[in-house]
Design a protein around this motif. Structure first.
Motif, mmCIF file in Angstrom:
data_model
loop_
_atom_site.group_PDB
_atom_site.id
_atom_site.type_symbol
_atom_site.label_atom_id
_atom_site.label_comp_id
_atom_site.label_asym_id
_atom_site.label_seq_id
_atom_site.Cartn_x
_atom_site.Cartn_y
_atom_site.Cartn_z
ATOM 1 N N MET A 1 12.393 12.082 -4.509
ATOM 2 C CA MET A 1 11.654 11.501 -5.601
ATOM 3 C C MET A 1 11.588 9.986 -5.384
ATOM 4 S SD MET A 1 12.000 11.613 -9.759
ATOM 5 C CE MET A 1 13.735 11.645 -9.810
ATOM 6 N N VAL A 2 10.431 9.430 -5.679
ATOM 7 C CA VAL A 2 10.246 7.978 -5.619
ATOM 8 C C VAL A 2 9.782 7.502 -6.984
ATOM 9 C CG1 VAL A 2 9.656 8.001 -3.173
ATOM 10 C CG2 VAL A 2 7.837 8.117 -4.868
ATOM 11 N N SER A 3 9.930 6.210 -7.234
ATOM 12 C CA SER A 3 9.453 5.666 -8.502
ATOM 13 C C SER A 3 8.610 4.434 -8.242
ATOM 14 C CB SER A 3 10.626 5.334 -9.428
ATOM 15 O OG SER A 3 11.416 4.318 -8.870
ATOM 16 N N LEU A 4 7.685 4.195 -9.155
ATOM 17 C CA LEU A 4 6.811 3.032 -9.082
ATOM 18 C C LEU A 4 7.035 2.182 -10.306
ATOM 19 C CD1 LEU A 4 5.177 5.275 -7.389
ATOM 20 C CD2 LEU A 4 3.298 3.721 -7.722
ATOM 21 N N ASN A 5 6.946 0.890 -10.107
ATOM 22 C CA ASN A 5 7.102 -0.052 -11.194
ATOM 23 C C ASN A 5 5.908 -0.994 -11.125
ATOM 24 O OD1 ASN A 5 7.758 -2.403 -12.659
ATOM 25 N ND2 ASN A 5 9.939 -2.030 -12.370
ATOM 26 N N SER A 6 5.144 -1.096 -12.192
ATOM 27 C CA SER A 6 3.930 -1.910 -12.182
ATOM 28 C C SER A 6 4.213 -3.406 -12.171
ATOM 29 C CB SER A 6 3.050 -1.564 -13.380
ATOM 30 O OG SER A 6 3.708 -1.883 -14.587
ATOM 31 N N ILE A 7 5.459 -3.792 -12.332
ATOM 32 C CA ILE A 7 5.810 -5.210 -12.343
ATOM 33 C C ILE A 7 6.226 -5.687 -10.949
ATOM 34 C CG2 ILE A 7 7.399 -6.924 -13.296
ATOM 35 C CD1 ILE A 7 7.485 -5.150 -15.836
ATOM 36 N N GLU A 8 6.975 -4.856 -10.241
ATOM 37 C CA GLU A 8 7.466 -5.243 -8.918
ATOM 38 C C GLU A 8 6.418 -4.970 -7.850
ATOM 39 O OE1 GLU A 8 11.133 -3.254 -8.056
ATOM 40 O OE2 GLU A 8 12.017 -3.849 -9.960
ATOM 41 N N GLU A 9 6.199 -5.950 -6.968
ATOM 42 C CA GLU A 9 5.284 -5.768 -5.843
ATOM 43 C C GLU A 9 6.019 -6.092 -4.557
ATOM 44 O OE1 GLU A 9 1.265 -7.113 -5.979
ATOM 45 O OE2 GLU A 9 1.218 -7.072 -8.166
ATOM 46 N N ARG A 10 5.661 -5.367 -3.507
ATOM 47 C CA ARG A 10 6.264 -5.555 -2.204
ATOM 48 C C ARG A 10 5.172 -5.885 -1.190
ATOM 49 N NH1 ARG A 10 10.718 -3.967 -4.117
ATOM 50 N NH2 ARG A 10 11.422 -1.993 -4.865
ATOM 51 N N ASP A 11 5.532 -6.614 -0.146
ATOM 52 C CA ASP A 11 4.567 -6.968 0.887
ATOM 53 C C ASP A 11 4.173 -5.742 1.695
ATOM 54 O OD1 ASP A 11 4.549 -9.653 0.215
ATOM 55 O OD2 ASP A 11 6.218 -10.130 1.553
ATOM 56 N N VAL A 12 2.887 -5.677 2.053
ATOM 57 C CA VAL A 12 2.366 -4.629 2.929
ATOM 58 C C VAL A 12 2.096 -5.286 4.274
ATOM 59 C CG1 VAL A 12 0.477 -3.009 3.315
ATOM 60 C CG2 VAL A 12 1.319 -3.394 0.998
ATOM 61 N N SER A 13 2.634 -4.714 5.346
ATOM 62 C CA SER A 13 2.415 -5.315 6.659
ATOM 63 C C SER A 13 0.974 -5.057 7.103
ATOM 64 C CB SER A 13 3.398 -4.746 7.692
ATOM 65 O OG SER A 13 3.175 -3.368 7.859
ATOM 66 N N GLY A 14 0.465 -5.938 7.947
ATOM 67 C CA GLY A 14 -0.878 -5.750 8.478
ATOM 68 C C GLY A 14 -1.980 -6.357 7.626
ATOM 69 N N GLY A 15 -1.646 -7.026 6.557
ATOM 70 C CA GLY A 15 -2.663 -7.654 5.729
ATOM 71 C C GLY A 15 -2.159 -8.969 5.173
ATOM 72 N N LYS A 16 -2.997 -9.988 5.229
ATOM 73 C CA LYS A 16 -2.592 -11.298 4.707
ATOM 74 C C LYS A 16 -2.435 -11.237 3.196
ATOM 75 C CE LYS A 16 -4.069 -14.955 7.735
ATOM 76 N NZ LYS A 16 -5.008 -16.047 7.932
ATOM 77 N N GLY A 17 -1.246 -11.461 2.733
ATOM 78 C CA GLY A 17 -1.000 -11.501 1.296
ATOM 79 C C GLY A 17 -1.148 -10.166 0.591
ATOM 80 N N SER A 18 -1.241 -9.065 1.341
ATOM 81 C CA SER A 18 -1.380 -7.748 0.719
ATOM 82 C C SER A 18 -0.055 -7.299 0.127
ATOM 83 C CB SER A 18 -1.835 -6.711 1.749
ATOM 84 O OG SER A 18 -3.126 -7.000 2.187
ATOM 85 N N THR A 19 -0.123 -6.780 -1.076
ATOM 86 C CA THR A 19 1.063 -6.258 -1.740
ATOM 87 C C THR A 19 0.751 -4.903 -2.341
ATOM 88 O OG1 THR A 19 0.530 -7.324 -3.837
ATOM 89 C CG2 THR A 19 1.939 -8.562 -2.314
ATOM 90 N N ALA A 20 1.792 -4.152 -2.663
ATOM 91 C CA ALA A 20 1.659 -2.858 -3.323
ATOM 92 C C ALA A 20 2.892 -2.647 -4.198
ATOM 93 C CB ALA A 20 1.526 -1.736 -2.303
ATOM 94 N N HIS A 21 2.781 -1.730 -5.128
ATOM 95 C CA HIS A 21 3.909 -1.428 -6.012
ATOM 96 C C HIS A 21 4.886 -0.439 -5.373
ATOM 97 C CE1 HIS A 21 0.730 -2.879 -8.770
ATOM 98 N NE2 HIS A 21 1.753 -3.592 -9.184
ATOM 99 N N PHE A 22 4.431 0.233 -4.330
ATOM 100 C CA PHE A 22 5.296 1.158 -3.586
ATOM 101 C C PHE A 22 4.892 1.077 -2.116
ATOM 102 C CE2 PHE A 22 5.883 5.389 -1.655
ATOM 103 C CZ PHE A 22 7.249 5.507 -1.779
ATOM 104 N N VAL A 23 5.860 0.842 -1.238
ATOM 105 C CA VAL A 23 5.612 0.794 0.201
ATOM 106 C C VAL A 23 6.657 1.673 0.876
ATOM 107 C CG1 VAL A 23 5.469 -0.671 2.246
ATOM 108 C CG2 VAL A 23 4.707 -1.556 0.038
ATOM 109 N N TRP A 24 6.176 2.546 1.774
ATOM 110 C CA TRP A 24 7.069 3.476 2.463
ATOM 111 C C TRP A 24 6.710 3.491 3.940
ATOM 112 C CZ3 TRP A 24 5.981 8.266 4.895
ATOM 113 C CH2 TRP A 24 7.109 9.019 5.248
#
Length: 120
Positions: A1-24
């Motif tokens: 099980m995973v969880s998402l939080n609409s407040i926390e964002e994480r960096d996504v590799s491969g994109g300038k300044g790209s973020t997501a709420h869940f990265v795996w």
């Protein structure tokens, strides 16, 4: 099980300044997948008028993954349909909730909680 939080964002590799709420990242192939809540979108209320039908609740932009279930952990808010009484400490972890609305002199509750994922 995973969880998402609409407040926390994480960096996504491969994109300038790209973020997501869940990265795996896959441990075998190292491929990265992500999910992000639509900007500015709030969960849509569900009312008794829906008569038990599935309605859109929220939209996620998923890249490289697909969710299969929804677990309503946490504290929810319910509003009495007749009286407008706010029940702000609703726990749906067991899939149901019951209480009594003093203003309308009626029992209130959520039962048979189900969810469904669909492509937007």
């Amino acid at each position: 099980m995973v969880s998402l939080n609409s407040i926390e964002e994480r960096d996504v590799s491969g994109g300038k300044g790209s973020t997501a709420h869940f990265v795996w990242r896959c441990g075998l192939c190292k491929r990265e997948s992500s999910a992000k809540f639509e900007p500015g979108e709030k969960p849509k209320p569900y009312s008794a008028d829906a008569n038990g039908q599935f309605l859109p609740f929220l939209t996620l932009d998923c890249r490289g993954l697909e969710f299969i279930g929804f677990d309503p952990r946490g504290i929810w808010k319910c509003v009495g349909a007749e009286s407008g009484t706010v029940f702000s400490e609703v726990d749906l972890e067991e899939g149901e909730w019951v209480d009594y609305d003093e203003k309308s002199s009626l029992p209130v509750g959520v039962s048979n909680f189900e969810s469904q994922w669909a492509r937007a």
